[in-house]
Motif scaffolding. Structure first.
Motif, PDB file in Angstrom:
ATOM      1  N   ARG A 189      19.018  31.841  64.455  1.00 32.15           N
ATOM      2  CA  ARG A 189      19.376  30.829  63.461  1.00 32.15           C
ATOM      3  C   ARG A 189      18.608  29.519  63.645  1.00 32.15           C
ATOM      4  NH1 ARG A 189      20.776  34.088  60.426  1.00 32.15           N
ATOM      5  NH2 ARG A 189      22.901  34.605  59.770  1.00 32.15           N
ATOM      6  N   SER A 234      25.400  25.789  51.171  1.00 31.65           N
ATOM      7  CA  SER A 234      25.632  26.875  52.120  1.00 31.65           C
ATOM      8  C   SER A 234      27.003  26.835  52.789  1.00 31.65           C
ATOM      9  CB  SER A 234      24.527  26.875  53.193  1.00 31.65           C
ATOM     10  OG  SER A 234      23.296  27.209  52.630  1.00 31.65           O
ATOM     11  N   PHE A 256      26.857  30.804  52.800  1.00 40.57           N
ATOM     12  CA  PHE A 256      25.774  31.310  53.647  1.00 40.57           C
ATOM     13  C   PHE A 256      26.126  32.664  54.225  1.00 40.57           C
ATOM     14  CE2 PHE A 256      21.904  30.373  55.949  1.00 40.57           C
ATOM     15  CZ  PHE A 256      21.972  31.239  57.043  1.00 40.57           C
ATOM     16  N   LEU A 295      15.742  28.544  61.530  1.00 37.73           N
ATOM     17  CA  LEU A 295      15.919  28.064  60.154  1.00 37.73           C
ATOM     18  C   LEU A 295      16.203  26.567  60.167  1.00 37.73           C
ATOM     19  CD1 LEU A 295      18.185  30.939  58.767  1.00 37.73           C
ATOM     20  CD2 LEU A 295      15.682  30.790  58.824  1.00 37.73           C
ATOM     21  N   LEU A 298      20.090  23.165  55.357  1.00 35.24           N
ATOM     22  CA  LEU A 298      21.050  24.088  54.759  1.00 35.24           C
ATOM     23  C   LEU A 298      22.441  23.486  54.735  1.00 35.24           C
ATOM     24  CD1 LEU A 298      19.685  27.339  56.412  1.00 35.24           C
ATOM     25  CD2 LEU A 298      19.804  26.899  53.955  1.00 35.24           C
ATOM     26  N   LEU A 305      13.684  37.688  53.031  1.00 34.87           N
ATOM     27  CA  LEU A 305      14.888  36.922  53.348  1.00 34.87           C
ATOM     28  C   LEU A 305      15.651  37.602  54.474  1.00 34.87           C
ATOM     29  CD1 LEU A 305      16.165  36.011  49.759  1.00 34.87           C
ATOM     30  CD2 LEU A 305      15.429  34.398  51.516  1.00 34.87           C
ATOM     31  N   MET A 362      15.336  30.589  47.709  1.00 32.24           N
ATOM     32  CA  MET A 362      16.052  30.704  48.986  1.00 32.24           C
ATOM     33  C   MET A 362      15.093  30.783  50.157  1.00 32.24           C
ATOM     34  SD  MET A 362      19.081  30.142  48.645  1.00 32.24           S
ATOM     35  CE  MET A 362      19.249  30.239  50.434  1.00 32.24           C
ATOM     36  N   ALA A 386      24.132  36.121  53.670  1.00 31.85           N
ATOM     37  CA  ALA A 386      23.592  36.915  54.768  1.00 31.85           C
ATOM     38  C   ALA A 386      24.100  38.346  54.708  1.00 31.85           C
ATOM     39  CB  ALA A 386      23.926  36.268  56.099  1.00 31.85           C
ATOM     40  N   LEU A 396      15.795  28.225  53.134  1.00 30.88           N
ATOM     41  CA  LEU A 396      16.147  28.638  54.499  1.00 30.88           C
ATOM     42  C   LEU A 396      15.375  27.857  55.547  1.00 30.88           C
ATOM     43  CD1 LEU A 396      16.580  32.539  54.415  1.00 30.88           C
ATOM     44  CD2 LEU A 396      18.342  30.779  54.465  1.00 30.88           C
ATOM     45  N   LEU A 422      16.708  35.994  58.010  1.00 32.93           N
ATOM     46  CA  LEU A 422      18.110  35.889  58.399  1.00 32.93           C
ATOM     47  C   LEU A 422      18.394  36.654  59.682  1.00 32.93           C
ATOM     48  CD1 LEU A 422      19.658  36.136  54.855  1.00 32.93           C
ATOM     49  CD2 LEU A 422      19.852  34.192  56.403  1.00 32.93           C
TER      50      LEU A 422
END
Lengths: 281, 914, 215
Positions: free
Chosen positions: B255, B269, B339, B258, B263, B247, B417, B343, B421, B251
């Motif tokens: 971005r 999120s 979210f 994803l 999300l 994960l 998750m 993160a 994602l 992350l």
């Protein structure tokens, strides 16, 4: 790390042929050798009959042993049906001829004894080829196996001749010399055979074979050679020669029994490539 | 084929990976061979075939050790060393005995002084016995309260956390990859080639050949690891660290890689979380708030489309509602998006951090995360049944010991998750659910989706509010009191902490009514004396049960403690219908759905009777016939007998034969499948074996239903569970119950890595032992050949299973074996602090040096044939431990042990792990 | 001409022994006799370990060592390649068993039943005294093939005409068909995938092909 090609499920000692089959090779070979020695000895009377009969008895006992090993002994005569390709059929065909010739020879007809000797060699050769045709057993399918089996059979037979001679009083000094030469030939053939096996054998087979090989060298070659040499000069020579002959025969028997019962690992299984599971990695 | 040979169609449901279809060849009344049912090849996702287990059914039918008459105990003393003295009795006497006890209970009250049902029943194998017990469920329904929580392994040794969290998050009692479309699969301990059944094996073989890459993450090279592209020998119980690191890498990527729309729209999120860790809510509507970047203000989560911020911290006017409806804060509050919190929560879980814990090299973790991301195809679509859906061919699957016990919440969350994602949750190619057992209806998980609070799916959590929570549980394992996620449906009893029923017999913890032995205990297709933990203790407790009725196949370690043995007609000897198709665990995804018939291929052996006969007689003798028939009419046995346009209901005032009952059920089944157009009776079903209608592949995926209802996946932030946990804690403390406090810590909104392996070491220390003296992790793994246990007595099964490594003992790493002077085949002693067992060493390279593997569950001492195996079992060495129970009430099959050669003379070389 | 062959896709096989069991059912072999079985092979040293599952059995070789050594002509090879045993000719000398490099042959010295002693009904129904104390091995389910082809069915395609192991395989690892038919399933599998045969260096010419990768 194991070798590249052998991914196998591990080899194991074959269990299809047990001590009864081993007995056939053990007794058959030395029985044939005894007949050959008897034919070459030039002896007469009991000195000739005894080794011939002993030799036949050994051959017969080997065949009787396998008779009790096969699954359907009442069909035993079927064994003759495939002389075209099967060395077992051929062995079975030669056997009665050998017995007939040897018995005839034992009763004094010299040409029959010579024929018996020849058939004995053929019989021993058949046994060697039998073993060599067993493609499933690496230690058996080596090219030198037939020669090895014939060589040890003759050497054992010559050795046993001296045992019988100690009782019958037969004398054949040059036979002792031939015996010595055969011992040396046998160990040479064995060493070549062993080298030829290389790394193809399972380690248990190697261990068992090498133990038998050491016995063959020390107890089956050097000791008998020494005994036979001493027999030529010492009193009680025939008994010394007999001891040497017995040792030589026992070592050969041990070798053959080991081959069948301890060094008879199959070659296991092997795959040439591992499968690709989804993607090549 | 001669005139006297026939092929009888039937089904096999010996394990939860089924049901599958087969035919039995019967010659002159003797069952001789099992074969696939090729007539079903078109509809069965495994070509109409059955796995090796089904081939044991012939030997099972004709097993010389079968109990073929009812029997009663003559030796009143119960114990492992006591011969029960079973003597044959007639069925009449057997029913007298059983009904006598039951009627006495009806007279005195169905609940005892502690409020627990006096009658308990234990059925094994994840619900599979239900498909062999005829109409017994109708008798049980007619009876009233029954405690079905005395476990034989269910709820604690299964995919327990996955069951509960999976259903909660995406109606996934069991989670599967969408194997026919998946291109990249990370499998943490999911041993599908051993446990996935015909259909699992079939699908994954096709996927492999198609080019799907599977990475198997598991401490030993299982059958599945063998069939995978890559094997990572992870340290036991550290999968959460591995998954968190994945994960972390995702992350850390840009971005845009994803699935941001997914999300933002399909998860929580963007929801804002307040200073106390609860959602910031609109003061008036109490709806959770998101920050709409377009208008620069907070709006309710379901406001018309704007631009809800996925990340960031925002000051908004809100209230924050905590446990028990308490308003914890109000006014201008700072909220971070869920979210963002996630993160930040995962920022320290780098691959380097994970490597130190799980022993998987950081570079490999990074590469795998990268491959997963590369294969995710974010933004791509696919057409399924004419509907355009997101196409995300990446998935993560978890297996036992990863998805149960401590660390399983963390692993289940991380896996889900990982799917979320990249938008791979419940879409083609991705991580999808199979069925539901806590929500209803069971046969259609899509229909179980109903709007709940805060834009999520509804879920009937067991109440934790003051008004409705109760310390008086309905059954002994207290699931309703202790485990909100277990819900309260027909399956919930088996999904509570089923070891509690056994544990608390010795001492019930504070606050719960004293756990009492049941007055009557029914056991069927279950052998808790072998298949649960701490088996010698379980056996000792069984010995205290006053009256045990065991439906017996052969003598076994559990029915050794029985008072009455009843021989039910076996798999190939009795009548029943089973639902087939649709979608169902483990990888049963069909494009058809319907029913299949199990029918007598041969007459029952000896005095064995069809379970429906037995159930009908029991109902009659207990005066429950009306209720019993009523339950059958309602559909408790297979299918409701009445529908729109058809009515095959049976007269509750009459006694019906087994054939008549199943004839009616067959007619109802065919009516249901054909909308009333057809109503084939038993004869038709006996000839054809099954009936099915198409089932849309579209229905494999939850995403369209969720999107259509405007709902979101309740991820990443577990605000509801956090609240529920706090409430549960408050209730427990108000009631003086502090023994669940460690478990309460699991109710975190964002699961965190804890040193899970250390928990086992701590448990050893707390008992006064040095973990270093028990350096090996003993694990277990599935055996396709033996699971689910009913096969241990089959000679042929043992014969063929012995071809698969590990079935003759305990697998030990080669280097470790050499160091300890252990050779392959040597007898070794495997010891936990309180107990030891023995077995043969199976020396292999495909296992971590610090790990041992005991496949299956053995250590039999009563079951014919199996008792001579000499195979050890982890269950003998495992304890039932509160400390090693997680919040959902599950444990894991993992024990710290040591080993040595058993015939070591003098000073024994005690095992040291590498 | 017809040349029957078996193809085992090692990528698919999971070692489940379903084929092992199905063969035992179809051929009613006694305990311990597995005409078809699947090996579990491990190679390497921890942590670089691989594991494969390999179906084995009689390879119905082009040049069968068993046939050459058989003293009674009980072992023969048909034109379509199937190596057969005439149980009534066989004397049970086991020479074929040691000649076979694939350990494919079995001999059951006396009648044996799963739970010792008496046969269960299904064992009694199928016990064949002719197969006691003689060599036995995989026959490619020759009765099914012959009956099936007589009825116009295609071995390897129609289950009734196909060996039981192929029918039973749950990963579709096993395939059976005619090598002389370029459109048969086995021909196509061999054309599109990389394959090898076992112990090829011995010159036996096995009719059992193992797939390991796509081409």
């Amino acid at each position: 790390m194991r070798k590249a090609v052998d991914y196998g499920a591990r080899p194991w000692q074959q269990t299809h042929w047990d001590a009864r089959a081993a007995a056939n090779f053990v007794c058959g070979g030395m029985g044939c050798g005894l007949v050959v020695a008897a034919a070459l000895s030039g002896a007469e009377g009991v000195a000739r009959v005894a080794p011939v009969v002993a030799g036949l008895a050994l051959v017969a006992s080997g065949l009787i042993a396998v008779f009790f090993e096969i699954g359907r002994p009442l069909r035993a005569v079927n064994v003759l049906f495939n002389p075209r390709t099967s060395w077992m059929s051929r062995e079975a065909l030669v056997a009665p001829l050998l017995v007939a010739a040897a018995l005839a020879g034992a009763t004094g007809r010299a040409p029959f004894l010579a024929l018996a000797a020849l058939l004995a060699l053929v019989y021993a050769y058949c046994q060697g080829r039998m073993l060599a045709a067993a493609k499933g057993i690496p230690a058996w399918r080596a090219p030198l196996v037939p020669v090895l089996l014939v060589a040890t059979g003759i050497a054992e037979g010559f050795g046993l001749w001296h045992v019988v001679a100690a009782f019958t009083g037969a004398r054949a000094p040059w036979l002792a010399v031939a015996f010595g030469a055969l011992l040396i030939a046998r160990i040479v053939v064995y060493r070549r055979y062993r080298q030829g096996l290389g790394h193809a054998l399972h380690r248990d087979a190697v261990a068992a074979l090498d133990r038998a090989g050491r016995v063959l060298l020390w107890g089956g070659t050097l000791a008998p050679l020494a005994l036979v040499a001493l027999a030529a000069v010492l009193p009680g020579g025939p008994w010394l020669a007999a001891a040497g002959g017995l040792a030589a025969a026992a070592a050969g028997a041990r070798l053959k029994a080991t081959l069948v019962l301890r060094a008879g690992q199959n070659q296991g299984f092997a795959i040439a490539h591992l499968p690709v599971r989804g993607v090549r990695t | 084929m001669t005139a006297t040979a026939q092929r009888v169609p039937t089904y096999c449901y010996q394990c939860v990976a089924g049901p599958d279809l087969l035919t039995v060849k019967v010659v002159d009344g003797v069952a001789t061979e099992v074969e696939p049912n090729f007539c079903a090849a078109e509809i069965h996702p495994g070509g109409g075939k059955v796995c090796v287990k089904a081939y044991g059914l012939i030997q099972k039918t004709y097993h010389p050790g079968r109990v073929l008459t009812p029997m009663k105990r003559t030796n009143p003393r119960k114990g492992r060393g006591e011969d029960p003295g079973f003597v044959p009795i007639s069925w009449d006497e057997a029913f007298d005995l059983v009904a006598g006890k039951l009627n006495a209970i009806r007279a005195s009250g169905l609940l005892d002084e502690s409020g627990y049902p006096r009658v308990a029943a234990t059925f094994g194998g994840g619900g599979t016995p239900q498909s062999y017990m005829g109409t017994l469920p109708a008798f049980l329904a007619a009876w009233g309260p029954i405690d079905m929580g005395f476990g034989s392994g269910q709820g604690v040794k299964c995919y327990h956390s996955e069951h509960l969290y999976g259903e909660f998050w995406h109606r996934a009692f069991i989670v599967a990859p969408d194997t026919p479309r998946t291109e990249y699969l990370i499998s943490c301990g999911a041993n599908v080639e051993a446990s996935g059944g015909v259909v699992g094996v079939w699908r994954h073989a096709n996927a492999r050949v198609r080019g799907m890459k599977r990475v198997q993450v598991e401490p030993h090279l299982s059958v599945t690891g063998a069939c995978s592209a890559e094997w990572l020998p992870i340290r036991p119980k550290t999968d959460a660290a591995f998954l968190f690191a994945l994960l972390n890498v995702l992350l850390a990527a840009p971005r845009e890689r994803l699935d941001l729309p997914f999300l933002g729209e399909r998860t929580a999120s963007p929801y804002l979380v307040g200073p106390n860790g609860y959602y910031l809510r609109d003061p008036a509507s109490r709806k959770p708030l998101v920050f709409d970047a377009a208008v620069g203000a907070a709006v309710a989560f379901d406001a018309p489309a704007g631009a809800p911020a996925l990340e960031g911290r925002y000051s908004v006017d809100a209230i924050e509602v905590g446990p028990d409806d308490a308003v914890l804060a109000s006014g201008r509050l700072e909220g971070a998006t869920a979210f963002t919190l996630m993160a930040e929560h995962l920022a320290s879980c780098t691959p380097e951090w994970a490597e130190a814990i799980c022993e998987v090299p950081a570079a490999r973790i990074r590469r795998i995360a990268g491959e997963y991301l590369d294969h995710a195809r974010v933004g791509e679509t696919i057409d399924v049944d004419g509907v355009t859906l997101p196409f995300r061919p990446v998935a993560v699957s978890l297996g036992k010991t990863v998805n149960n016990g401590w660390g399983s919440y963390e692993c289940c969350w991380a896996r889900t998750m990982l799917a979320a994602l990249v938008g791979a949750l419940e879409v083609p190619g991705g991580t999808i659910g199979t069925t539901v057992r806590l929500n209803r209806p069971h046969n259609d998980r899509l229909k179980s989706v109903k709007p709940g609070p805060d834009g999520f799916m509804d879920y009937a959590l067991n109440p934790t509010d003051k008004a409705r929570w109760s310390p008086r549980p309905n059954i002994r394992n207290a699931y309703r009191t202790m485990v909100p996620l277990a819900a309260d449906g027909p399956w919930s009893q088996a999904l509570g902490p089923t070891h509690f029923s056994w544990m608390f017999l010795d001492e019930t913890p504070a606050g719960l009514p004293r756990v009492t032995p049941p007055e009557v205990w029914f056991v069927y297709r279950s052998n808790p004396a072998i298949s649960f933990w701490d088996t010698p203790s379980v056996q000792a407790k069984m010995a205290r049960f006053p009256f045990v009725v065991a439906f017996a196949f052969t003598r076994d370690e559990t029915n050794h403690f029985a008072d009455v043995l009843l021989p039910d007609a076996g798999d190939l000897e009795s009548l029943q219908l089973i639902r087939i198709g649709g979608t169902k665990y483990v990888e049963q995804f069909w494009t058809h759905q319907g029913y299949a018939l199990r029918q007598p291929a041969v007459a029952p052996q000896g005095e064995a009777r069809d379970f429906t006969d037995i159930a009908t007689e029991l109902a009659h003798r207990c005066g429950l016939s009306r209720e019993y028939v009523g339950a059958i009419n309602r559909g408790v046995a297979a299918v409701p007998l009445k529908g729109p346009g058809w009515n095959f209901e049976l007269d509750p005032g009459t006694r019906h034969s087994t054939e008549a009952i199943w004839d009616a059920l067959c007619k109802a089944a065919s009516a249901e499948l054909t909308g009333g157009a057809e109503s084939h009776g038993l004869d038709w079903w006996k000839a054809h074996g099954f009936l099915a209608r198409p089932h849309p592949q579209l229905d494999w995926y939850l995403y369209p239903t969720l999107a259509a209802k405007g709902l979101r996946f309740e991820l990443p932030y577990q605000e509801r569970l956090k609240r529920v946990g706090a409430e549960l804690g408050a209730r427990l403390h108000e009631n003086g119950m502090r023994w669940w406090d460690r478990q309460l810590e699991e109710y975190r909104a964002l699961p965190a890595w804890k040193d899970f392996p250390a928990l086992w070491e701590e448990a050893l220390r707390e008992d006064g032992h040095d973990p270093a003296a028990y350096p090996f992790w003993l694990l277990t793994a599935r055996s396709m050949q033996y699971a689910w246990g009913g096969n241990v007595g089959m000679q042929m099964i043992k014969e063929v299973a012995d071809n698969v490594a590990g079935h003759r003992g305990v697998i030990v790493n080669g280097g470790v074996a050499r160091r300890l002077g252990i050779e392959d085949g040597d007898e070794i002693e495997i010891a936990a602090p309180h107990r030891a067992t023995r077995g043969r060493a199976v020396v292999r390279e495909g296992i971590r040096p610090d790990t041992l593997l005991a496949i299956g569950q053995f250590d039999h001492w009563a079951t014919p044939f199996a008792k001579d195996f000499g195979n050890p079992s982890l269950n003998t060495l495992a304890t039932m431990s509160l400390a090693l129970t997680d919040a959902t009430g599950s444990g894991a099959d993992i024990v710290r042990v040591t080993i040595r050669r058993a015939n070591a003379v003098g000073h024994a070389t005690r095992g040291r792990a590498a | 001409m017809t040349r029957w062959a078996m193809v085992a896709d090692l990528r698919r096989c999971v070692g489940c022994q379903t084929c092992t069991a199905a063969c035992k059912h179809a051929n009613a072999t006694p305990p311990g006799v597995q005409w078809r079985r699947v090996l579990d092979m491990e190679v390497g040293e921890y942590p670089d370990v691989k594991r494969a599952f390999v179906p084995v059995g009689c390879q119905h070789c082009d040049d069968p060592p068993c046939m050459d050594v058989c003293p009674t002509t009980a072992t023969k090879k048909r034109d379509d390649g199937i190596v057969t045993i005439d149980y009534d000719l066989c004397i049970g000398c086991a020479y074929c068993s040691v000649a076979c490099p694939y350990q494919a042959r079995f001999k059951t010295p006396r009648a044996a039943f799963a739970y010792g002693g008496e046969p269960a009904p299904h064992e009694a129904a199928r016990h064949d005294p002719a197969r006691i104390a003689v060599a036995t091995k995989c026959t490619f389910c020759v009765e099914r093939i012959d009956r099936g082809t007589a009825e116009g069915r295609t071995p390897g395609v129609d289950p009734e005409a196909t060996p039981a192991c192929v029918n039973a395989c749950i990963s579709q690892a096993l395939a059976f068909g005619d090598l002389d038919d370029p459109s048969s399933n086995v021909s196509q599998l061999l054309r599109h995938n990389r394959h090898f045969r076992m112990h090829e260096e011995l010159g036996t010419g096995p009719r059992f092909y193992y797939l390991w990768d796509r081409d």
